[in-house]
Motif scaffolding. Structure first.
Motif, PDB file in Angstrom:
ATOM      1  N   ILE A 154      48.743  37.957  47.459  1.00 27.11           N
ATOM      2  CA  ILE A 154      49.173  36.572  47.085  1.00 27.11           C
ATOM      3  C   ILE A 154      49.711  35.491  48.461  1.00 27.11           C
ATOM      4  O   ILE A 154      49.755  35.153  48.764  1.00 27.11           O
ATOM      5  CB  ILE A 154      50.983  36.295  45.685  1.00 27.11           C
ATOM      6  N   THR A 155      50.356  37.424  49.311  1.00 26.15           N
ATOM      7  CA  THR A 155      49.825  36.978  50.417  1.00 26.15           C
ATOM      8  C   THR A 155      49.012  36.864  51.545  1.00 26.15           C
ATOM      9  O   THR A 155      49.145  36.577  53.212  1.00 26.15           O
ATOM     10  CB  THR A 155      51.547  38.542  51.186  1.00 26.15           C
ATOM     11  N   GLU A 156      47.815  37.265  51.153  1.00 26.59           N
ATOM     12  CA  GLU A 156      46.895  36.671  52.037  1.00 26.59           C
ATOM     13  C   GLU A 156      46.379  35.268  52.638  1.00 26.59           C
ATOM     14  O   GLU A 156      46.649  34.588  51.579  1.00 26.59           O
ATOM     15  CB  GLU A 156      45.433  37.615  51.265  1.00 26.59           C
ATOM     16  N   SER A 157      45.690  34.975  53.764  1.00 25.66           N
ATOM     17  CA  SER A 157      44.947  34.353  53.632  1.00 25.66           C
ATOM     18  C   SER A 157      43.768  33.638  53.848  1.00 25.66           C
ATOM     19  O   SER A 157      43.163  32.990  53.866  1.00 25.66           O
ATOM     20  CB  SER A 157      45.451  33.360  54.844  1.00 25.66           C
ATOM     21  N   LEU A 158      42.667  35.052  53.714  1.00 26.08           N
ATOM     22  CA  LEU A 158      41.701  34.368  54.105  1.00 26.08           C
ATOM     23  C   LEU A 158      40.772  36.161  53.824  1.00 26.08           C
ATOM     24  O   LEU A 158      41.083  37.059  54.164  1.00 26.08           O
ATOM     25  CB  LEU A 158      41.248  34.743  55.677  1.00 26.08           C
ATOM     26  N   VAL A 159      39.776  36.057  52.772  1.00 21.93           N
ATOM     27  CA  VAL A 159      39.219  36.880  51.744  1.00 21.93           C
ATOM     28  C   VAL A 159      38.192  36.545  51.802  1.00 21.93           C
ATOM     29  O   VAL A 159      37.541  35.894  51.208  1.00 21.93           O
ATOM     30  CB  VAL A 159      40.229  37.563  50.580  1.00 21.93           C
ATOM     31  N   VAL A 160      36.909  37.784  51.732  1.00 22.33           N
ATOM     32  CA  VAL A 160      35.681  37.355  51.359  1.00 22.33           C
ATOM     33  C   VAL A 160      35.489  39.097  50.186  1.00 22.33           C
ATOM     34  O   VAL A 160      35.748  39.790  51.029  1.00 22.33           O
ATOM     35  CB  VAL A 160      34.989  37.737  52.644  1.00 22.33           C
ATOM     36  N   PHE A 161      35.469  37.920  49.260  1.00 16.59           N
ATOM     37  CA  PHE A 161      35.184  39.253  48.450  1.00 16.59           C
ATOM     38  C   PHE A 161      33.463  39.399  47.944  1.00 16.59           C
ATOM     39  O   PHE A 161      32.169  38.530  47.974  1.00 16.59           O
ATOM     40  CB  PHE A 161      35.139  38.473  46.562  1.00 16.59           C
ATOM     41  N   PHE A 186      43.025  40.124  35.760  1.00 17.11           N
ATOM     42  CA  PHE A 186      42.310  38.524  34.067  1.00 17.11           C
ATOM     43  C   PHE A 186      43.369  39.026  33.548  1.00 17.11           C
ATOM     44  O   PHE A 186      43.100  37.957  32.027  1.00 17.11           O
ATOM     45  CB  PHE A 186      41.113  39.392  33.572  1.00 17.11           C
ATOM     46  N   LYS A 187      44.860  39.025  33.782  1.00 20.10           N
ATOM     47  CA  LYS A 187      45.500  39.704  33.039  1.00 20.10           C
ATOM     48  C   LYS A 187      46.657  37.796  32.403  1.00 20.10           C
ATOM     49  O   LYS A 187      46.602  36.949  33.403  1.00 20.10           O
ATOM     50  CB  LYS A 187      47.083  40.146  33.468  1.00 20.10           C
ATOM     51  N   LYS A 188      46.643  37.628  31.095  1.00 18.63           N
ATOM     52  CA  LYS A 188      46.954  36.189  30.720  1.00 18.63           C
ATOM     53  C   LYS A 188      48.092  35.869  31.328  1.00 18.63           C
ATOM     54  O   LYS A 188      49.134  34.517  31.598  1.00 18.63           O
ATOM     55  CB  LYS A 188      46.997  36.163  29.023  1.00 18.63           C
ATOM     56  N   SER A 189      49.251  36.693  31.831  1.00 22.13           N
ATOM     57  CA  SER A 189      50.612  37.165  32.439  1.00 22.13           C
ATOM     58  C   SER A 189      49.852  35.540  33.977  1.00 22.13           C
ATOM     59  O   SER A 189      51.328  35.112  34.417  1.00 22.13           O
ATOM     60  CB  SER A 189      51.375  38.131  32.192  1.00 22.13           C
ATOM     61  N   LEU A 190      49.493  35.550  34.449  1.00 24.50           N
ATOM     62  CA  LEU A 190      49.318  35.769  35.875  1.00 24.50           C
ATOM     63  C   LEU A 190      49.274  33.954  36.327  1.00 24.50           C
ATOM     64  O   LEU A 190      48.938  33.412  35.294  1.00 24.50           O
ATOM     65  CB  LEU A 190      48.307  35.783  36.425  1.00 24.50           C
ATOM     66  N   PRO A 191      50.265  33.732  36.986  1.00 26.74           N
ATOM     67  CA  PRO A 191      50.125  31.789  36.451  1.00 26.74           C
ATOM     68  C   PRO A 191      48.977  31.572  37.449  1.00 26.74           C
ATOM     69  O   PRO A 191      48.669  31.722  38.115  1.00 26.74           O
ATOM     70  CB  PRO A 191      51.926  32.126  37.146  1.00 26.74           C
ATOM     71  N   ALA A 192      49.369  30.706  36.918  1.00 24.14           N
ATOM     72  CA  ALA A 192      47.839  29.651  37.434  1.00 24.14           C
ATOM     73  C   ALA A 192      47.941  29.650  38.823  1.00 24.14           C
ATOM     74  O   ALA A 192      47.006  29.544  39.051  1.00 24.14           O
ATOM     75  CB  ALA A 192      47.932  28.399  36.630  1.00 24.14           C
ATOM     76  N   GLY A 193      48.645  29.132  39.652  1.00 24.39           N
ATOM     77  CA  GLY A 193      48.409  28.731  40.615  1.00 24.39           C
ATOM     78  C   GLY A 193      49.292  29.807  42.017  1.00 24.39           C
ATOM     79  O   GLY A 193      49.078  29.880  42.953  1.00 24.39           O
ATOM     80  N   SER A 194      49.471  31.436  41.438  1.00 27.06           N
ATOM     81  CA  SER A 194      49.670  32.314  41.707  1.00 27.06           C
ATOM     82  C   SER A 194      48.908  32.878  43.033  1.00 27.06           C
ATOM     83  O   SER A 194      49.260  33.271  44.322  1.00 27.06           O
ATOM     84  CB  SER A 194      49.868  33.056  41.415  1.00 27.06           C
TER      85      SER A 194
END
Length: 560
Positions: free
Chosen positions: A49-56, A78-86
């Motif tokens: 959530i704190t990263e700005s630029l990532v390549v997977f 894939f946890k359902k509890s993760l908020p949509a805009g996180s």
């Protein structure tokens, strides 16, 4: 500003994704990015959530499963509890490594792409789907479909837009060239052009300091050589279809001729990057050529590549000619992957709409120089512009206008001091025309060139402005006497005037021109003038200039 930081995270089963991730990181480091590379399960996924630029970079195993070293990451993501805009702070890209002979081809990359979008991440590119079954690992971005000669032909031409949109990069305005004059003496070493373009009906507006953008074309002889090397008929027409969800380039009409693609889109005159040799080497079947291309693509061969390519400024077209066997093997579908798109060039606008309504004027130095290569190196855009001759018939230049970095004072009383040697004088001609039309007389120009008789641009205009009381002009003709005289010498000589204008009358100071030594030398001369005429210390002079820069009273626009 600190350098951008890139995080490359990989999920690898057999080591291919790890190797690819490390290659990506090396490319990023060469572009001066700070880079970290980690397997996904070694990374604390809560930090995403704190990263700005990532390549997977992730491979797909067996039946569409994630590799072992990304399974914990996968479960968490894939946890359902993760908020949509996180992950709304995150810019990212995904490269999948797969094998199209398996039914779940690149399933992990596709699913990761979908999940990151759900969590609010900004995905910068369409998901990359590398295929182990493919000759080159990666399919081409587009497939060419050549059309039958019997199908009706359409002319590719610039169309004047009928709607009332302001011209932009995606919708340039085809401006008719009014004149194209050489303004240096025929004996002078440099060809400099004063060009006027008609923008009637374009809705284009601009102020002094703004720039005009133009996208050039390749030289006819280069287009011809390229088509010969690749055994392409320039008149053949084709349509493009993307191999993935990529959009077809908006600038290319459908259908398009090979000539239009090569002339107006592919940057065949550019000096190639290492990635060009990497892709080229995958086509090579000739052993000697394959060896050389592999060397140029390797980390160990970079000095060799620099000597072959960068130092003599060898073009992509010349490289193709040097590797004829490999060029003969090139598949046309890869042209848009191999060659970058021609990029627009910017020129300071050298005129004001007040003095020249519906016109844009520019001052263009034609770039031409020698290296160890037999053929002189030429600037793509300046040479193209110089070659256009409106006396031979109507010529159109696609263009649009952008805000420039120079901002001039709106207050009528504020004096303006301008230092513009050579073609650096262009934006100052624009502001002087504007200020003259508004009756502003507090204008000082320092102009420098080699010789009063050979490259004194706009001499007649400056003389008329001086006679009418609108301009104080200081000139430096560096080669007209034994000791060279430059604009910085004239700035130093006129310290009393400059100190009075800056310290007592709140003047603004501008520099435009070549970025080599001139801007720094002018700044040093100005600080010396502060010390001599204003009696301030070296530190105070430094501070004065820094304050002027912060408040917009000192501005510069330089180019290399």
């Amino acid at each position: 500003m600190s350098n951008p930081a890139l995080l490359v995270l990989y999920g690898s089963q057999t080591g291919t994704a790890q190797d690819t991730a490390q290659r990506l990181a090396r490319q990023a480091q060469r572009r001066r990015l700070r880079v970290r590379v980690m397997p996904l399960d070694d990374y604390n996924v809560a930090n995403l959530i704190t990263e700005s630029l990532v390549v997977f970079v992730c491979s797909t195993t067996g039946q569409g499963d994630p590799p072992d070293n990304m399974k914990n990451f996968w479960r968490f993501l894939f946890k359902k509890s993760l908020p949509a805009g996180s992950l709304s702070q995150l810019d990212c890209a995904i490269l999948g490594l797969g094998d199209s002979s398996y039914p779940k081809f690149n399933f992990v990359a596709k699913k990761l792409h979908k999940r990151l979008l759900q969590l609010g991440a900004c995905v910068l590119l369409p998901v990359g789907l590398a295929d182990d079954q493919h000759d080159l690992g990666l399919p081409p971005t587009y497939t060419f479909h050549f059309l039958d000669d019997m199908q009706e032909k359409e002319e590719v031409q610039l169309r004047i837009p009928m709607d009332q949109t302001v011209p932009s990069q995606s919708h340039p305005f085809p401006a008719r060239m009014v004149f194209n004059r050489r303004v240096t003496e025929p004996s002078h070493f440099q060809d400099v052009r004063h060009i006027e373009l008609d923008v009637t009906g374009s809705n284009i507006e601009f102020a002094a300091g703004d720039v005009v953008m133009m996208r050039p074309c390749n030289a006819p002889e280069d287009v011809q050589q390229f088509c010969q090397l690749l055994k392409l008929d320039p008149e053949t027409r084709f349509t493009l279809s993307p191999t993935d969800n990529t959009a077809v380039p908006a600038r290319l009409p459908q259908p398009c001729t090979v000539r239009h693609l090569v002339e107006s889109y592919l940057d065949i005159a550019a000096v190639p990057r290492r990635s060009f040799f990497e892709l080229l080497s995958t086509f090579a079947t000739n052993e000697l050529e394959q060896e050389k291309l592999a060397e140029f693509s390797s980390a160990a061969g970079q000095d060799e590549l620099h000597n072959y390519c960068n130092r003599p400024r060898r073009t992509m077209l010349e490289v193709l000619a040097d590797f004829p066997h490999t060029t003969a093997e090139l598949k046309v579908d890869y042209l848009l992957d191999l060659f970058p798109e021609i990029q627009p060039r910017s020129f300071s606008i050298a005129s004001s709409l007040r003095a020249h309504p519906n016109r844009i004027q520019v001052l263009v130095a034609v770039v031409c120089y020698k290296t160890k290569l037999y053929k002189p190196r030429k600037g793509l855009c300046s040479s193209w512009l110089a070659s256009l001759d409106p006396a031979q018939g109507d010529v159109y230049v696609p263009l649009w206008v952008k805000k420039g970095s120079l901002k001039f004072p709106s207050d009528k009383e504020t004096p303006v001091i301008m230092v513009g040697p050579g073609t650096g004088v262009a934006p100052f001609r624009s502001v002087l025309q504007e200020r003259t039309a508004e009756g502003r007389t507090a204008n000082v120009l320092f102009f420098g060139c080699r010789s009063k008789s050979k490259d004194f641009y706009f001499r007649t205009e400056w003389e008329e402005m001086m006679e009418a009381g609108f301009l104080t002009l200081f000139t430096a003709f560096s080669r007209d006497q034994e000791a060279k005289v430059y604009v910085q010498h004239r700035v130093r000589d006129n310290g009393e005037l400059l100190w009075d204008l800056i310290a007592n009358k709140n003047a603004c100071f501008y520099i435009a021109g070549n970025a080599k030594q001139m801007p720094a030398s002018v700044c040093d001369a100005l600080k010396e003038a502060f010390q001599q005429a204003g009696g301030v210390s070296a530190e105070e002079a430094e501070q004065m200039l820094a304050t002027m820069e912060k408040t917009g009273r000192f501005q510069s626009e330089t180019w290399s």
